[in-house]
Write an enzyme that holds these catalytic residues in place. Structure first.
Site, mmCIF file in Angstrom:
data_model
loop_
_atom_site.group_PDB
_atom_site.id
_atom_site.type_symbol
_atom_site.label_atom_id
_atom_site.label_comp_id
_atom_site.label_asym_id
_atom_site.label_seq_id
_atom_site.Cartn_x
_atom_site.Cartn_y
_atom_site.Cartn_z
ATOM 1 C CD1 TRP A 1 -2.585 1.857 0.423
ATOM 2 C CD2 TRP A 1 -1.323 2.463 2.181
ATOM 3 N NE1 TRP A 1 -2.918 3.151 0.754
ATOM 4 C CE2 TRP A 1 -2.152 3.545 1.830
ATOM 5 C CE3 TRP A 1 -0.438 2.616 3.256
ATOM 6 C CZ2 TRP A 1 -2.140 4.766 2.513
ATOM 7 C CZ3 TRP A 1 -0.418 3.821 3.945
ATOM 8 C CH2 TRP A 1 -1.264 4.884 3.586
ATOM 9 C CD GLU B 1 -4.549 -1.599 1.756
ATOM 10 O OE1 GLU B 1 -3.419 -1.928 2.161
ATOM 11 O OE2 GLU B 1 -5.464 -1.210 2.516
ATOM 12 C CE LYS C 1 -6.650 5.682 2.882
ATOM 13 N NZ LYS C 1 -5.768 5.823 4.031
ATOM 14 C CG ASP D 1 -8.692 -0.918 4.016
ATOM 15 O OD1 ASP D 1 -9.786 -0.526 4.465
ATOM 16 O OD2 ASP D 1 -7.638 -0.911 4.681
ATOM 17 C CG HIS E 1 -8.633 1.985 1.536
ATOM 18 N ND1 HIS E 1 -7.386 1.498 1.260
ATOM 19 C CD2 HIS E 1 -8.591 2.395 2.832
ATOM 20 C CE1 HIS E 1 -6.617 1.582 2.344
ATOM 21 N NE2 HIS E 1 -7.336 2.111 3.308
ATOM 22 C CG HIS F 1 -6.156 -4.475 4.681
ATOM 23 N ND1 HIS F 1 -5.255 -3.452 4.560
ATOM 24 C CD2 HIS F 1 -5.430 -5.612 4.830
ATOM 25 C CE1 HIS F 1 -4.022 -3.950 4.622
ATOM 26 N NE2 HIS F 1 -4.102 -5.254 4.771
ATOM 27 C CG ASP G 1 -10.250 7.633 10.029
ATOM 28 O OD1 ASP G 1 -9.372 7.256 9.228
ATOM 29 O OD2 ASP G 1 -10.146 7.521 11.256
ATOM 30 C CG ASP H 1 -7.535 3.058 9.067
ATOM 31 O OD1 ASP H 1 -7.534 1.969 8.457
ATOM 32 O OD2 ASP H 1 -7.032 4.086 8.624
ATOM 33 C CG ASP I 1 -5.611 -1.709 7.792
ATOM 34 O OD1 ASP I 1 -5.075 -1.268 8.828
ATOM 35 O OD2 ASP I 1 -5.466 -1.175 6.678
#
Ligand code: RNT
Ligand code: ZN
Length: 417
Positions: A184, A225, A227, A258, A261, A285, A293, A295, A325
């Site tokens: 990533w 990965e 994003k 992810d 993302h 992920h 955000d 995460d 993640d």
């Protein structure tokens, strides 16, 4: 018979009545390994720099007590978490989590800086995954690493990427279990770019250099990965979804999705079946986006359940490498892990407890009435009793009992750090 067993027997009978074999589901769940991300335990700081600052590309917020300060503390915490999670799993390491007394930079790391992790993994009977670290480093310049216009900057990161692959290969060979090496790269721009294409071309070429050497896929597999945005890269990220779909498909790499993302209403569960038709495999992920955000700790929300269903219904588990993640520094970090791991397992179990073939038959007959009746009623079936039995069978705490264990650990260990 324990209470948990009694309740399980009742649940088993209820599921059997709709054609679901709970024993089979539990057997299957037992084989599923989830890669637990080491970086939840120290807010993605790593051990490369003594003050471990996040200087670009990634950010964690919060300062809850007890973050791991050394590899030994991190391992101690991982072991605590594993003792509260049913089954055997993997640990996902980042390059900055090396364990060595030597002062080495990212373009100098070698397998020998990770031998202690490998020894520990053998002892624990767990596999390892890996990630090169393309952030929090002075060579990340002007928001760029592999896509930087300056060759010297790119070369530094290309060397890092190559070395990361060797470390991942070493993990796989030593542990007899493929290590996924996930790439990533945060490269992007805060404001609207004029030239979107040149950085993407450079990123593509840098990656091609990194991947030039063929490594034994029994030991390591590369994943890429994407994003949509990032901290300081709100307007443009070179490694977007389309970029890595193209890259991964043409270079035969695993594609890492992810959950955090994408655009706020865009979900990865809806991508798995398409990717399954065209890609060699997927790394997940599992994460949770909130606003911009990406995460937050994984909770039992609709998307997590949908991911579980897609994997189980389409028989994708063997082609999918599931990892977590997220990094929340405002709560006890071990609880964050345990909640994320257990929820991901539970979501898979829920999916395994579905009479999929019957539901499919309804759909194939265009009987959408029955389909919605069954899927809604299923939501109230006692999957929790099956889950509790799974925990008991695996000798890990049932229900809230795991939290009592973490509270003790916080009092005796974490609060003294
Ligand atoms: C960041 C990516 C990436 C990182 C880890 C630490 O947005 O999700 O996977 O979280 O590499
Ligand atoms: Zn991620």
């Amino acid at each position: 018979m324990t209470n948990v067993q009694k309740r399980y027997e009742e649940a088993k009978a209820r599921y059997a009545a709709i054609g679901v074999d709970t024993e089979k589901a539990l057997e299957k769940l037992q084989t599923i390994k989830i890669s637990m991300h080491c970086w939840q335990d120290d807010d993605v700081k790593g051990f490369m720099n003594p003050d471990g600052e996040l200087t670009g590309g990634i950010m964690a917020t919060g300062n809850y007590l007890g973050a791991a300060r050394t590899p030994a503390e991190l391992r101690q915490d991982v072991e605590k978490a594993y003792s509260l999670i049913p089954g055997k799993h993997k640990l996902n390491l980042h390059a900055i989590y090396l364990d060595t007394d030597e002062k080495v930079d990212l373009n100098e790391i070698e397998p020998r800086h990770f031998t202690k992790w490998v020894d520990w993994a053998k002892e624990q009977g767990v596999g390892l995954d890996f990630n090169p670290t393309f952030f929090s480093h002075p060579m990340m310049k002007d928001g760029y690493t592999l896509a930087h216009p300056d060759k010297e900057v790119r070369d530094f990161w290309i060397e890092h990427g190559k070395r990361a692959r060797k470390i991942s290969e070493y993990f796989g060979r030593e542990l007899g279990e493929t290590s996924i090496d996930n790439f990533w790269v945060p490269d992007g721009m805060k404001d609207n770019p004029i030239d979107r294409m040149s950085p993407r071309r450079r990123l593509m070429e840098s990656l091609d250099e990194i991947f030039a050497e063929d490594l034994d896929e029994r030991y390591t597999k590369d994943a890429v990965e994407s994003k949509l945005f990032g901290l300081g890269a709100e307007a443009y990220t070179a490694g977007s979804h389309e970029f890595y779909m193209g890259y991964g498909l043409t270079r035969n790499k695993l594609i890492c999705l992810d959950a955090g993302h994408f655009h706020p209403t865009e979900v990865i569960s809806n991508k798995l079946s398409s990717l399954a038709l065209f890609s060699k495999g997927v790394m997940l992920h599992v994460s949770r986006p909130v606003r911009w955000d990406s995460d937050h700790v994984v909770i039992m929300d609709d998307e997590l359940q949908e991911i579980g269903k897609e994997l189980v219904r389409n028989d994708l588990l063997s082609k999918t490498n599931i990892g977590l993640d997220f990094f929340d520094a405002t709560i006890n970090r071990i609880t964050a892990w345990v909640i994320g791991m257990r929820n991901t397992q539970k979501a898979l179990l829920k999916a395994m407890l579905e009479p999929t073939q019957e539901l499919r038959n309804m759909e194939n007959k265009f009987d959408f009435t029955s389909r919605i009746v069954y899927t809604e009623e299923l939501k109230d079936f006692p999957y929790g009793d099956v889950w509790n039995y799974f925990c008991e069978k695996n000798n890990v705490p049932v229900g809230l009992d795991w939290y009592t264990e973490v509270q003790k650990y916080e009092k005796n260990i974490l609060s003294k750090r």
